[in-house]
Design an enzyme around this catalytic site. Structure first.
Site, short mmCIF file in Angstrom:
data_model
loop_
_atom_site.label_atom_id
_atom_site.label_comp_id
_atom_site.label_asym_id
_atom_site.label_seq_id
_atom_site.Cartn_x
_atom_site.Cartn_y
_atom_site.Cartn_z
N HIS A 96 3.32 0.66 7.94
CA HIS A 96 2.26 0.46 8.93
C HIS A 96 0.92 0.75 8.27
O HIS A 96 0.69 1.88 7.81
CB HIS A 96 2.45 1.41 10.11
CG HIS A 96 3.78 1.26 10.81
ND1 HIS A 96 3.91 0.60 12.01
CD2 HIS A 96 5.03 1.67 10.46
CE1 HIS A 96 5.19 0.63 12.39
NE2 HIS A 96 5.89 1.26 11.46
N ASP B 77 7.26 3.50 5.71
CA ASP B 77 6.90 3.61 7.13
C ASP B 77 5.43 4.01 7.33
O ASP B 77 4.58 3.15 7.55
CB ASP B 77 7.84 4.58 7.84
CG ASP B 77 7.96 4.30 9.34
OD1 ASP B 77 7.33 3.34 9.83
OD2 ASP B 77 8.69 5.02 10.04
N ASP B 78 5.14 5.30 7.27
CA ASP B 78 3.77 5.82 7.46
C ASP B 78 3.53 6.86 6.37
O ASP B 78 3.57 8.07 6.63
CB ASP B 78 3.65 6.47 8.85
CG ASP B 78 3.96 5.49 9.97
OD1 ASP B 78 3.08 4.67 10.31
OD2 ASP B 78 5.08 5.52 10.50
N HIS C 104 11.73 -2.51 15.56
CA HIS C 104 12.18 -1.13 15.36
C HIS C 104 13.33 -0.91 16.36
O HIS C 104 13.17 -1.18 17.56
CB HIS C 104 11.07 -0.14 15.67
CG HIS C 104 10.03 -0.01 14.59
ND1 HIS C 104 9.33 -1.07 14.09
CD2 HIS C 104 9.58 1.09 13.92
CE1 HIS C 104 8.49 -0.65 13.16
NE2 HIS C 104 8.62 0.66 13.03
N HIS D 51 8.45 -2.38 5.31
CA HIS D 51 8.25 -1.58 6.53
C HIS D 51 7.21 -0.51 6.22
O HIS D 51 7.54 0.60 5.76
CB HIS D 51 9.60 -0.96 6.95
CG HIS D 51 9.55 -0.20 8.23
ND1 HIS D 51 10.68 0.03 9.00
CD2 HIS D 51 8.54 0.40 8.89
CE1 HIS D 51 10.36 0.74 10.07
NE2 HIS D 51 9.06 0.98 10.02
N GLU E 77 16.11 3.97 15.70
CA GLU E 77 15.40 5.03 14.98
C GLU E 77 15.69 6.33 15.75
O GLU E 77 16.35 7.22 15.24
CB GLU E 77 13.89 4.74 14.93
CG GLU E 77 13.07 5.82 14.23
CD GLU E 77 11.56 5.56 14.28
OE1 GLU E 77 11.12 4.71 15.07
OE2 GLU E 77 10.83 6.24 13.52
N1 ADE Z 1 4.59 3.12 14.66
C1 ADE Z 1 4.26 3.64 13.47
N2 ADE Z 1 5.31 4.25 12.91
C2 ADE Z 1 6.35 4.11 13.77
C3 ADE Z 1 7.70 4.50 13.77
N3 ADE Z 1 8.24 5.20 12.77
N4 ADE Z 1 8.46 4.18 14.85
C4 ADE Z 1 7.94 3.50 15.87
N5 ADE Z 1 6.68 3.09 15.92
C5 ADE Z 1 5.88 3.39 14.88
ZN ZN Z 2 7.87 1.88 11.45
#
Ligand code: ADE
Ligand code: ZN
Length: 339
Positions: free
Chosen positions: A19, A278-279, A197, A17, A200
């Site tokens: 991006h 994630d990011d 997703h 996971h 969250e």
């Molecule tokens: N796009 C990038 N990161 C995300 C996240 N944490 N939740 C939903 N969409 C995303």
């Molecule tokens: Zn994500």
């Protein structure tokens, strides 16, 4: 703790996971912005990093979309992906299934082929240079209408062998799984596994509906499933993997601190938890850092970290034999550390 951290560094890891657009570090963002003539609201790296304070998912996504607007050419996609893969390799990641959001690029006039060629050139380089195993998971944006997403499946067809599956991301609240039933049925008819997703920011019901209506094989995040004990029982019973991203949850206000994150509780309850970044550029931590926070902030032990990584390898969309080989490699590395 130092010995445990060194042992964690030596473990082979999987990331399920992450991006690609969420891995662009501010230095590269500002550089690409200048080169491509894309105006950004931040004058320098410090100012950009200072803006990475988010009250919720929506505030983050506004910055995320702004940041990705600098990625224009095939070389840009290569550079962003290549930078992540180098860090991933340094972190011990041997298998990754990376997310990309084609609609965020198509909507700016960037060709699907431009995106794919850049990303896949970086994959080839990391496969050859580091021996990494890599797949891509294109995501649909849930704030956009379902109809507009179908052509992406045709665009993706020539690259089918590079694609592990399809997924769903973006602003969760108000954009429930039921809006995407037909699209996900089509993905499955084409033979792709699907993920989404869910849970969250959205409620536990979105996790259940992702399983029942979209028939996902993994839930991305899923931490709000804890609000529904019956659903948690089901996740355990059916061994549904959750790709949990604790730093994201802390930085988006889902939990007020890392120490209060529920991943350890879910793990101990028997849920197939995996840990992911994630990011990472926006949330300030890559996978290795996050696993160490699981030790330092949640009190998890080395054996727990090994089990979390085993869960990731088992949850990977790979032929059974390859999953088993990775688990074997993991255990050999873990045993070598114990000696
Ligand atoms: N796009 C990038 N990161 C995300 C996240 N944490 N939740 C939903 N969409 C995303
Ligand atoms: Zn994500």
């Amino acid at each position: 703790m130092k010995d445990v951290f060194a042992a964690i560094d030596r473990l082979p890891k999987a990331e399920l996971h992450m991006h690609i657009e969420g891995s662009i570090e501010p230095e590269m963002m500002l550089d690409l912005g200048r080169r491509n003539g894309i105006a950004l609201p931040w004058r320098g790296v410090e100012e950009a990093r200072a803006a990475y304070r988010f009250g919720n998912l929506k505030e983050f996504l506004d910055v995320f979309y702004r940041g990705l607007s600098v990625i224009v050419t095939e070389d840009d996609f290569f550079a962003v992906t290549d930078a992540y893969l180098r860090r991933a390799h340094a972190d011990g990641i041997v298998h990754a299934e990376l997310f990309i959001s084609p609609q965020a690029h198509l909507g700016r006039g960037i060709g699907f082929d431009t995106m794919m060629r850049g990303v896949l050139r970086a994959f080839e380089s990391a496969r050859g240079g580091f021996g990494m195993s890599l797949k891509l998971i294109p995501l649909f944006q849930r704030h956009l209408p379902e109809e507009g997403a179908f052509p992406i499946l045709d665009m993706a067809e020539p690259w089918r062998h590079e694609i592990a599956g399809f997924g769903l991301a973006g602003a969760e609240l108000g954009n429930p799984p039921q809006h995407f039933e037909r699209l996900f049925a089509h993905c499955r008819d084409l033979g792709y596994p699907v993920v989404a997703h869910a849970g969250e920011e959205g409620p536990a019901a979105y996790v259940r509906d992702s399983l029942d209506l979209l028939k996902v094989k993994r839930i991305d995040h899923g931490v709000r499933a804890a609000d529904d004990p019956g659903l948690v029982d089901r996740l355990v019973r059916e061994a549904i993997p959750l790709t949990v991203c604790p730093m994201a949850n802390v930085r988006l206000g889902v939990f007020s601190s890392f120490a209060e994150h529920n991943l350890k509780a879910l793990f101990e309850r028997g849920v197939k938890v995996t840990v992911n970044s994630d990011d990472p550029s926006y949330f300030g931590a890559y996978l290795g850092d996050i696993l160490k926070l699981c030790v330092g902030e949640l009190g998890m032990g080395f054996a727990d970290i090994v089990q979390l990584l085993r869960n990731s390898f088992e949850a990977a969309f790979l032929p059974e034999r390859e999953n088993e080989d990775f688990v074997e490699r993991l255990h050999q590395a873990a045993n070598a550390s114990a000696d």
